[in-house]
Scaffold this active site. Structure first.
Site, PDB file in Angstrom:
ATOM      1  N   GLN A  46       0.781  -1.274   0.119  1.00 18.31           N
ATOM      2  CA  GLN A  46       0.055  -0.075   0.043  1.00 18.31           C
ATOM      3  C   GLN A  46       0.968   1.390   0.042  1.00 18.31           C
ATOM      4  O   GLN A  46       1.528   1.608   1.080  1.00 18.31           O
ATOM      5  CB  GLN A  46      -0.676  -0.013   1.165  1.00 18.31           C
ATOM      6  CG  GLN A  46      -1.729   1.275   1.399  1.00 18.31           C
ATOM      7  CD  GLN A  46      -2.471   1.078   2.814  1.00 18.31           C
ATOM      8  OE1 GLN A  46      -2.070   0.372   3.660  1.00 18.31           O
ATOM      9  NE2 GLN A  46      -3.742   1.738   2.700  1.00 18.31           N
ATOM     10  N   GLY A  47       0.880   2.017  -1.378  1.00 18.97           N
ATOM     11  CA  GLY A  47       1.769   3.146  -1.220  1.00 18.97           C
ATOM     12  C   GLY A  47       0.863   4.489  -1.056  1.00 18.97           C
ATOM     13  O   GLY A  47       0.601   5.107  -1.929  1.00 18.97           O
ATOM     14  N   SER A  83       1.090   6.692   2.384  1.00 14.44           N
ATOM     15  CA  SER A  83       1.590   7.744   3.285  1.00 14.44           C
ATOM     16  C   SER A  83       2.805   8.506   2.750  1.00 14.44           C
ATOM     17  O   SER A  83       3.457   7.896   1.723  1.00 14.44           O
ATOM     18  CB  SER A  83       2.110   7.031   4.662  1.00 14.44           C
ATOM     19  OG  SER A  83       0.966   6.433   5.055  1.00 14.44           O
ATOM     20  N   SER A 110       4.423  -0.962   3.835  1.00 14.63           N
ATOM     21  CA  SER A 110       4.693  -2.305   4.346  1.00 14.63           C
ATOM     22  C   SER A 110       4.982  -3.055   3.227  1.00 14.63           C
ATOM     23  O   SER A 110       4.117  -3.274   2.268  1.00 14.63           O
ATOM     24  CB  SER A 110       3.584  -2.566   5.315  1.00 14.63           C
ATOM     25  OG  SER A 110       3.467  -1.806   6.216  1.00 14.63           O
ATOM     26  N   GLU A 152      -9.874  -1.977   6.057  1.00 20.71           N
ATOM     27  CA  GLU A 152      -8.814  -1.976   6.879  1.00 20.71           C
ATOM     28  C   GLU A 152      -9.046  -1.789   8.119  1.00 20.71           C
ATOM     29  O   GLU A 152      -8.393  -2.487   8.983  1.00 20.71           O
ATOM     30  CB  GLU A 152      -7.744  -0.843   6.313  1.00 20.71           C
ATOM     31  CG  GLU A 152      -6.479  -0.883   7.001  1.00 20.71           C
ATOM     32  CD  GLU A 152      -5.385   0.009   6.339  1.00 20.71           C
ATOM     33  OE1 GLU A 152      -5.863   1.275   5.697  1.00 20.71           O
ATOM     34  OE2 GLU A 152      -4.307  -0.175   6.509  1.00 20.71           O
ATOM     35  N   ASN A 205      -5.031   6.046  16.209  1.00 21.63           N
ATOM     36  CA  ASN A 205      -6.390   5.913  17.072  1.00 21.63           C
ATOM     37  C   ASN A 205      -6.794   7.452  17.526  1.00 21.63           C
ATOM     38  O   ASN A 205      -8.094   7.553  17.752  1.00 21.63           O
ATOM     39  CB  ASN A 205      -6.079   5.122  18.615  1.00 21.63           C
ATOM     40  CG  ASN A 205      -6.050   3.674  17.937  1.00 21.63           C
ATOM     41  OD1 ASN A 205      -6.028   3.400  16.788  1.00 21.63           O
ATOM     42  ND2 ASN A 205      -5.987   2.888  18.940  1.00 21.63           N
ATOM     43  N   GLU A 206      -5.953   8.423  17.693  1.00 22.25           N
ATOM     44  CA  GLU A 206      -6.498   9.836  17.718  1.00 22.25           C
ATOM     45  C   GLU A 206      -7.339  10.160  16.660  1.00 22.25           C
ATOM     46  O   GLU A 206      -8.216  10.647  16.762  1.00 22.25           O
ATOM     47  CB  GLU A 206      -5.272  10.735  17.902  1.00 22.25           C
ATOM     48  CG  GLU A 206      -4.332  10.536  19.199  1.00 22.25           C
ATOM     49  CD  GLU A 206      -3.291   9.416  19.024  1.00 22.25           C
ATOM     50  OE1 GLU A 206      -3.293   8.982  17.974  1.00 22.25           O
ATOM     51  OE2 GLU A 206      -2.862   9.062  20.124  1.00 22.25           O
TER      52      GLU A 206
HETATM   53  C1  LIG Z   1       3.382  -0.801  11.218  1.00 23.28           C
HETATM   54  C2  LIG Z   1       3.024   0.241  10.353  1.00 23.28           C
HETATM   55  C3  LIG Z   1       2.904  -0.221   9.163  1.00 23.28           C
HETATM   56  C4  LIG Z   1       2.369   0.862   8.020  1.00 23.28           C
HETATM   57  N1  LIG Z   1       2.250   0.432   6.712  1.00 23.28           N
HETATM   58  C5  LIG Z   1       1.884   1.529   5.825  1.00 23.28           C
HETATM   59  C6  LIG Z   1       1.723   1.106   4.602  1.00 23.28           C
HETATM   60  O1  LIG Z   1       1.714   0.038   4.199  1.00 23.28           O
HETATM   61  N2  LIG Z   1       1.464   2.062   3.389  1.00 23.28           N
HETATM   62  C7  LIG Z   1       1.035   3.349   3.993  1.00 23.28           C
HETATM   63  O2  LIG Z   1       0.825   4.161   3.012  1.00 23.28           O
HETATM   64  N3  LIG Z   1       1.497   3.829   5.282  1.00 23.28           N
HETATM   65  C8  LIG Z   1       1.726   3.047   6.172  1.00 23.28           C
HETATM   66  N4  LIG Z   1       1.992   3.066   7.482  1.00 23.28           N
HETATM   67  C9  LIG Z   1       1.731   4.535   8.077  1.00 23.28           C
HETATM   68  C10 LIG Z   1       0.565   4.957   8.723  1.00 23.28           C
HETATM   69  O3  LIG Z   1      -0.544   4.906   7.989  1.00 23.28           O
HETATM   70  C11 LIG Z   1       1.059   6.510   9.425  1.00 23.28           C
HETATM   71  O4  LIG Z   1       2.177   6.281  10.100  1.00 23.28           O
HETATM   72  C12 LIG Z   1      -0.093   6.952  10.260  1.00 23.28           C
HETATM   73  O5  LIG Z   1      -1.139   7.299   9.185  1.00 23.28           O
HETATM   74  C13 LIG Z   1       0.248   8.443  10.967  1.00 23.28           C
HETATM   75  O6  LIG Z   1       0.879   9.051   9.992  1.00 23.28           O
HETATM   76  P1  LIG Z   1       2.236   9.697  10.665  1.00 23.28           P
HETATM   77  O7  LIG Z   1       3.155   8.785  10.831  1.00 23.28           O
HETATM   78  O8  LIG Z   1       2.578  10.852   9.426  1.00 23.28           O
HETATM   79  O9  LIG Z   1       1.859  10.663  11.799  1.00 23.28           O
HETATM   80  P2  LIG Z   1       1.271  12.085  11.805  1.00 23.28           P
HETATM   81  O10 LIG Z   1       0.279  12.400  11.072  1.00 23.28           O
HETATM   82  O11 LIG Z   1       2.407  13.096  11.670  1.00 23.28           O
HETATM   83  O12 LIG Z   1       0.728  12.217  13.381  1.00 23.28           O
HETATM   84  C14 LIG Z   1       1.594  12.090  14.423  1.00 23.28           C
HETATM   85  C15 LIG Z   1       0.959  12.279  15.734  1.00 23.28           C
HETATM   86  O13 LIG Z   1      -0.131  13.324  15.616  1.00 23.28           O
HETATM   87  C16 LIG Z   1      -1.377  12.737  16.066  1.00 23.28           C
HETATM   88  N5  LIG Z   1      -2.320  13.729  15.135  1.00 23.28           N
HETATM   89  C17 LIG Z   1      -2.186  14.117  13.696  1.00 23.28           C
HETATM   90  N6  LIG Z   1      -3.427  14.762  13.434  1.00 23.28           N
HETATM   91  C18 LIG Z   1      -4.189  14.893  14.371  1.00 23.28           C
HETATM   92  C19 LIG Z   1      -5.539  15.267  14.660  1.00 23.28           C
HETATM   93  N7  LIG Z   1      -6.206  16.007  13.625  1.00 23.28           N
HETATM   94  N8  LIG Z   1      -6.272  15.166  15.730  1.00 23.28           N
HETATM   95  C20 LIG Z   1      -5.519  14.392  16.692  1.00 23.28           C
HETATM   96  N9  LIG Z   1      -4.342  13.986  16.613  1.00 23.28           N
HETATM   97  C21 LIG Z   1      -3.715  13.961  15.538  1.00 23.28           C
HETATM   98  C22 LIG Z   1      -1.623  11.364  15.284  1.00 23.28           C
HETATM   99  O14 LIG Z   1      -2.601  10.612  16.003  1.00 23.28           O
HETATM  100  C23 LIG Z   1      -0.065  10.870  15.904  1.00 23.28           C
HETATM  101  O15 LIG Z   1      -0.004  10.513  17.328  1.00 23.28           O
HETATM  102  C24 LIG Z   1       2.333   2.517   8.599  1.00 23.28           C
HETATM  103  C25 LIG Z   1       2.747   2.635   9.939  1.00 23.28           C
HETATM  104  C26 LIG Z   1       3.083   1.614  10.601  1.00 23.28           C
HETATM  105  C27 LIG Z   1       3.339   1.953  12.228  1.00 23.28           C
END
Ligand SMILES: Cc1cc2nc3c(=O)[nH]c(=O)nc-3n(C[C@H](O)[C@H](O)[C@H](O)COP(=O)(O)OP(=O)(O)OC[C@H]3O[C@@H](n4cnc5c(N)ncnc54)[C@H](O)[C@@H]3O)c2cc1C
Length: 345
Positions: free
Chosen positions: A82-83, A85, A117, A200, A328-329
């Protein structure tokens, strides 16, 4: 304008509804998953394809795309990743900036994806890209199926905390992808992507069988530990709570499956299920580590490691559950706004 359906259209709708009710074996799939996890069978390599892209392909794919992609996906001959993020777009997925500009029969991609992933060795990626460069947010996005060997696509593997090879960053530099690989309409990628996220979070990615099996193993661990030494009585409560939560998740999932079979939609309530299973997974593994004490920290091949160190590796992976598939937020925001109808701020 007459907005009523014609008799032929109503017949067609009834035929579609009957076919889906008879041919989409949701409940049988849940039973299969229960037995699969109960048997302790290995993790499956193509879960992103089968559980995320598969249902979306059924809903949005053309007959040619079904013919081309379904069988190799089911057979594990083609592995999907899944591409979505990007370095500056995780929770705020609508802000993605990877562009795909139409040029003849191709799209030309430029940009970067991250946290992909299985991306280091997958054969295909399902990506969300911006096909209208002047668009903002949810508009102007498209859902594109990208072969991993496309010229102009560079993959850089990223190691995981537990040492397992998994993630990749994807770099697109004038990467050409055939336009026939568009899933759904050009510019409608957000709607297609939301179909994937419902699968998902709510139903497909984490079947109850996974947690029922883990809760069963936890109860077994408790029996073994309490036969050998005194165990804090509070831990028994935690074991029982984990087991009950896994069972509750199972019945909730069957209720959801019945609702879908009756023509209902998963919608925003998928977020409640995602919060529930991801927090259950962390708590279940944390309880096992409390039972194991210092033994829980032993690595898989240490002579005294219990259950081959699987509780610690399971715990480390469970910690990522509240992050992936939308944090979860963010799920709590969705529940507050779309399920409970609370104001945005
Ligand atoms: C094990 C694992 C597998 C993954 N696999 C994939 C994959 O295959 N393909 C893919 O595309 N992505 C993948 N991801 C990425 C994942 O979808 C993102 O990490 C996730 O969506 C959070 O984005 P971020 O890391 O940029 O954090 P950010 O968006 O920068 O968030 C940082 C923190 O701020 C909080 N936050 C942000 N905005 C808000 C808001 N509006 N209100 C309250 N809190 C907020 C978040 O909850 C988090 O705690 C994977 C991540 C993990 C850990």
């Amino acid at each position: 304008m007459d907005l009523r359906f014609t008799a032929d259209q109503r017949d067609f709708r009834d035929e579609v509804r009957t076919w889906l009710a008879e041919n989409i074996p949701l409940v049988e799939w849940l039973l299969f998953e229960e037995e699969y996890y109960r048997s302790g069978a290995p993790g499956r390599v193509n879960t992103n394809g089968i559980t995320l892209l598969g249902p979306t392909l059924f809903a949005y794919g053309t007959p040619e795309q079904h013919e081309r992609f379904m069988r190799p996906m089911a057979a594990g001959d083609e592995i999907w990743a899944q591409g979505w993020s990007e370095p500056d777009s995780g929770s705020d997925l609508a802000s993605i900036s990877t562009r795909a500009i139409r040029d003849g029969d191709d799209f030309v991609l430029n940009g970067q994806k991250t946290w992909c992933s299985r991306g280091a060795w997958a054969d295909w990626m399902f990506c969300i890209v911006r096909t209208d460069p002047d668009s903002e947010r949810h508009r102007g996005l498209s859902y594109l199926l990208v072969p991993a060997d496309s010229p102009g696509l560079e993959r850089r593997p990223v190691g995981r905390l537990d040492g397992e090879p998994a993630f990749a960053e994807l770099f697109f530099s004038d990467c050409r992808v055939p336009a026939v690989n568009l899933l759904g309409e050009e510019g409608q990628g957000w709607s297609v992507a939301m179909a994937t996220t419902s699968s998902e979070r709510g139903l497909n990615l984490r079947a109850p069988g996974r947690f029922l099996a883990a809760a069963g193993r936890l109860a077994d661990l408790y029996r073994r530990a309490s036969a050998e030494h005194d165990v804090d009585p509070g831990v028994l409560d935690q074991v029982v709570r984990a087991w009950m939560a896994a069972d509750a998740y199972r019945w909730q999932t069957y209720a959801t499956a019945s609702r879908l079979q009756a023509g209902g939609e998963l919608g925003a309530s998928a977020s409640m299920m995602k919060v529930f299973w991801s927090e259950l997974d962390v708590e279940l593994h944390a309880t096992a580590l409390r039972l194991l004490g210092s033994h829980g920290e032993l690595v898989a091949d240490a002579p005294e490691a219990v259950d081959a160190g699987s509780w610690m590796s399971g715990y480390l992976f469970a910690l990522s559950g509240p992050i992936y598939a939308g944090t979860n937020e963010i799920q709590r925001n969705i529940i507050a706004e779309r399920v409970l109808g609370l104001p945005r701020k």
